[in-house]
Design an enzyme around this catalytic site. Sequence first.
Site: not given
Lengths: 381, 139
Positions: A82, A201-202, A329
């Site tokens: 990431c 949560c993303s 994301h």
Amino acid sequence: MGDVYVVGIDMTKFQKAGTGPAVDVLGAKAALGALDDCGLKIQDMQALYCGNLYQASGMVGQRILQQIGQTGIPVVNVANACATGATAFREGWAAVKAGLYDTVLAVGVEKMSAGLLGGGGSGGISKEGLFGSSTMPAVFAEAGMEHSRKYGTTFEQFAKVSVKNHHHSTLNPKAMYQIETPLDMVMGAEMIAYPNTKLMCSVNVDGSAAAVLMSEKKVKELGLGKRAVKVRASVMTSDPWQERDLVMPDVNTCTRLAAKQAYEMAGIGADDIDLIELHDCFATAEILHYENLGICKDGEAGKMIDTGAVALGGKVPVNVSGGLLSKGHPLGATGIANIFEVVTHLRGEAGKRQVEGARFGLTHVIGLGSACGIHILEKVA
Amino acid sequence: MSAAKPLPAVDYLKLPEGGEPYLEGYKCKACGAVFLGERTVCSKCGARDALAPQKLGTKGKLYAYSIVHRSFPGVEVPYISAIVDLEGGGTLKGNLINIEADPAKLKFDMPVEVVFKDAGRKDREGNSYMAYFFEPRRA
Ligand SMILES: [Zn+2]
């Protein structure tokens, strides 16, 4: 050695995972946007640094040039979990800083699929749910519970991070979501891995972001200083040895190490930072990073979220874009998208979510495994 | 044929002939770091050939956890994913069983014990596997 500037930057509106165009088309969109932002052409770029994770062996950078102009420049494709986008940006920065080029393009792009990340295994039997969980929500839940055991951080405090970031993204038209999520809604959402509910949560999205980096000399020559933003620090670390490493990925030590180096490089302290875009892949993670980045003392992160110090209008707004939790994301694009957000504020162009008077902004990403990237940017004009 | 011995589900779980199962760590003689599984170089201090196998303890304390409600298809939920520090060194991750999956029931540092049981899963060839779990233990 002269300073390096961001002169052009853009990101696509983040969209539901799987609904975006092909990865090269998606990357091309942000790349063209960044070029237009500074009025340059692909022919002005001397190198391309491209970050993408899921097609890391697929020459994504070259395929982007096949969309927007095959000029024969060197292309470097990077993958760093990431932290992929931040790594591409930093490689471009390093090349300009070293005097190798005056003008380079950095692109981060990702096409995602829906669902749980992590939990892979090989051979024999599946280990997921047999030796605990390696899914990302659980891994970051455990990291959050480590903070709880030290400082008594509550489920409610973790949930408030999501309330804040979802609120912020109602002001960001490029975010995936523009919806308010009150505390009871966040806490009452489906539990994924306690204490992370689904709204903590993303969100997996398709998206890309791109930046044009330029040497000081060239910025002056082209007269691009008015909207140029100075890169005051670019730092990357990996995870130093920790005793629980083997079972518990440590996102704290590599962040603390990177933050210390970044403040030193910039010659400023955490108190000087006016806004932060940090890696809130899960609500639990954001809490940890207030302390890791030094915007509060150890043990005070819960208070930071309770008092609103990290909300828009507070002392140091965090994730005004909506963050990974609500803006979305797209793994390889995230590290440049958060630079886009900070640059937009430093230019005073963030509209309703503008952090007034912002001079210094910090971006932070974590690639689990681990890589930490931090950039500090400064308004100069 | 199929009454064969179970296989270890992870390579640091040892099943000695006629003995009790145990977990094997490697300890660095130079700096004291404890690793799961075999290795030759210490990633804490960089020492080479200073690592020796040692049996890991079976008593430990709950360091951190998550209660997992969504997992991969076929995995029974909820369950407790636990990080446990072992007495004598080493940290393990595993399922904490025989206690309600409720944050109110789980206390940091609560004493737990490592127990060995059938994994309840077979591979494509039909082999069964031995796994480890954590159970609450009286202090
Ligand atoms: Zn050692």
